[in-house]
Write an enzyme that holds these catalytic residues in place. Structure first.
Site, PDB file in Angstrom:
ATOM      1  CE  LYS A 211       6.045  26.110   8.818  1.00 10.89           C
ATOM      2  NZ  LYS A 211       5.360  27.329   9.216  1.00 10.89           N
TER       3      LYS A 211
HETATM    4  C1  LIG Z   1       4.715  27.831   7.751  1.00 12.55           C
HETATM    5  C2  LIG Z   1       3.257  27.969   7.602  1.00 12.55           C
HETATM    6  C3  LIG Z   1       2.626  27.813   6.353  1.00 12.55           C
HETATM    7  C4  LIG Z   1       3.366  27.693   5.054  1.00 12.55           C
HETATM    8  O1  LIG Z   1       4.272  26.684   4.940  1.00 12.55           O
HETATM    9  P1  LIG Z   1       5.495  26.781   3.884  1.00 12.55           P
HETATM   10  O2  LIG Z   1       5.995  25.383   3.815  1.00 12.55           O
HETATM   11  O3  LIG Z   1       6.476  27.736   4.453  1.00 12.55           O
HETATM   12  O4  LIG Z   1       4.939  27.243   2.585  1.00 12.55           O
HETATM   13  C5  LIG Z   1       1.247  27.869   6.309  1.00 12.55           C
HETATM   14  N1  LIG Z   1       0.533  28.095   7.405  1.00 12.55           N
HETATM   15  C6  LIG Z   1       1.083  28.281   8.606  1.00 12.55           C
HETATM   16  C7  LIG Z   1       0.217  28.514   9.794  1.00 12.55           C
HETATM   17  C8  LIG Z   1       2.473  28.246   8.753  1.00 12.55           C
HETATM   18  O5  LIG Z   1       3.031  28.442   9.950  1.00 12.55           O
END
Ligand SMILES: *Cc1c(COP(=O)(O)O)cnc(C)c1O
Length: 467
Positions: free
Chosen positions: A209
């Site tokens: 992210k």
């Molecule tokens: C990455 C993501 C998540 C989940 O996050 P994690 O930390 O990987 O559990 C939830 N929603 C969206 C839209 C994402 O891109």
């Protein structure tokens, strides 16, 4: 036949034996970056001897929470183990009951729709808009029933959804808005940061992210004191653990163990300090690429309405068959060959999601808690129908995405070469048309079905032992 080509030959696609537009030696900087200051922050946490949110006197987790609350302009931030847990915790804090309905988009990461299921709530899928890739307020409103308790609004790829209209309709129907801002750290909607608009909102700090930790992490934000306290309890066995003094080990409500780690909080605190400057440089790099792609009629680049900003987590490009001189029915095959051509030039064009969320087996075949929550009394039968999600299917077939390589603030020179590659593929498009119209095309969701079957068989043996 000759060996590998040197330099860039502008007159021949790399796919057909020409040189690459993106030189092989142009290094892709690793993401997330790890600086000496990040290392020092983790060392500081290690030296403290306090590693979890339950350790008395631990300071990194509350530090990150305070800084993130300030950054987003909310009263409270609660750090948790990951972004998926953040969504379940947010919905749990709102007091969802088994069988309650939660509206979610048909195009997102699996976590958005799996999180409600962990509470035995029913995800109700809504198709997305072909321009913003987000749920439109009208589409959300059409999906509201008397069982709807919440809508999880995803700011897909980093573009904020129409929050004022969504907030207004949610108020009219008495449902809660949860922003899933996992892809949109720092993006603004009408002057407000995402994560500060819904009742209780979530972020991921996964390494992929825009704001990363050195592993897994997540954040929940809210202005509501009660929701914040409940989110804290849900992350730690339903307990209220005082910052100082004795832990009582009383579980007040059913919770999870989704506490964050202090090392990761320390790492992210330093990343957050660098975030505004890095986001600004990323924005400049990405805009330079998109401005050049805007000149090429065959590609539809991401658009940003004037009242919001884009976090550029993922860059999705659609192909326009009409601009290539092809019938609309060739959209999928054209995307496939353009993607191949770009990859050969050195652009890591790839799909994001191979199928709409409702087509995933866990929802379509209801592989969860023995058929729950769909088998609960009163939960309406809602068979999955492809035709309910025409936009998501179309987008998955006619677009490709760039992920990760553009996130590093120093990726500018790399993205300039990506722009060269887009221009080259567009200029030499005549070479692709015959391939697009003659090769058999397997849409991504059919490819995914094949992959799914072979993965399952590989793990559990052939079908009969599988179910
Ligand atoms: C990455 C993501 C998540 C989940 O996050 P994690 O930390 O990987 O559990 C939830 N929603 C969206 C839209 C994402 O891109």
């Amino acid at each position: 036949m000759t060996g590998p080509k040197q330099g860039r030959t502008a007159d021949k696609l790399a796919m057909l034996g020409g040189g690459r537009a993106v030189p092989k030696d142009l290094r892709i900087a690793a993401w997330p970056q790890v600086t000496d200051q990040d290392r020092a922050a983790v060392q500081r946490a290690l030296d403290s001897g306090r590693f979890t949110a339950a350790a008395a006197g631990e300071r990194e987790i509350p530090g990150l929470e305070e800084e993130w609350a300030r950054f987003t302009g909310t009263r409270h931030a609660v750090a948790v183990a990951n972004g998926t847990a953040a969504i379940s915790i947010a919905l749990g804090a709102l007091g969802l009951e088994p069988g309650d309905e939660v509206i979610v988009p048909a195009l997102s990461f699996i976590a958005t729709a799996a999180a409600p299921l962990h509470l035995l709530a029913v995800p109700v899928f809504v198709d997305v808009d072909p321009v913003t890739y987000n749920m439109s307020p009208a589409a959300i409103e059409a999906a509201v029933t008397e069982r709807t308790r919440a809508v999880v609004v995803v700011h897909l790829h980093g573009l904020p959804a129409e929050m004022d209209e969504i907030t207004a309709l949610a108020r009219r129907h008495g449902i809660a808005v949860v922003e899933d801002a996992a892809q949109a750290h720092g993006a603004e909607y009408r002057g407000r940061k995402v994560g500060s608009i819904g009742a209780i909102n979530t972020f991921s700090l996964n390494v992929s992210k825009n704001l990363a930790t050195c592993g897994e992490g997540g954040l929940v934000t809210t202005d509501d004191d009660g929701l914040a306290t409940r989110a804290v309890m849900l992350r730690q066995f339903g307990e209220l653990i005082p910052e100082r003094g004795e832990r009582s080990y009383v579980s007040h409500v059913l919770g999870w163990n989704n506490k964050p780690s202090a090392l990761q909080a320390a790492f992210t605190r330093n990343r957050l300090e660098c975030f505004p400057d890095e986001a600004k440089r990323r924005d400049e790099n990405v805009r330079r690429l998109l401005d050049r792609v805007a000149e090429l009629p065959g590609f539809l680049r991401p658009r940003v309405p004037a009242d919001r900003t884009h976090a550029w987590h993922i860059l999705r490009f659609r192909v326009d068959p009409a601009a290539f001189g092809l019938a609309d029915s060739y959209a999928g095959p054209l995307r496939a060959v353009v993607q191949r051509a770009l990859r050969a030039e050195g652009v890591p064009a790839a799909p994001y999601q191979l199928m709409p969320l409702p087509a995933q087996r866990i929802f379509r075949e209801r592989r969860g808690f023995g058929g729950l929550p769909w088998s609960l009394p009163g939960v309406p039968e809602r068979p999955f129908r492809e035709e309910d999600f025409p936009v998501a299917y179309r987008l998955i077939d006619d677009s490709f995405a760039l992920q990760k390589a553009h996130l590093h603030p120093d990726a500018g020179p790399l993205l300039d070469r990506y722009a060269d590659a887009f221009e080259k593929v567009w200029a030499l498009r005549e070479n692709l048309l015959g391939i697009a119209t003659s090769l058999p095309h397997t849409p991504p969701w059919e490819q995914a079905e094949k992959i799914a079957a072979s993965e399952w068989d590989g793990a559990f043996g052939p079908r009969e032992g599988a179910s």
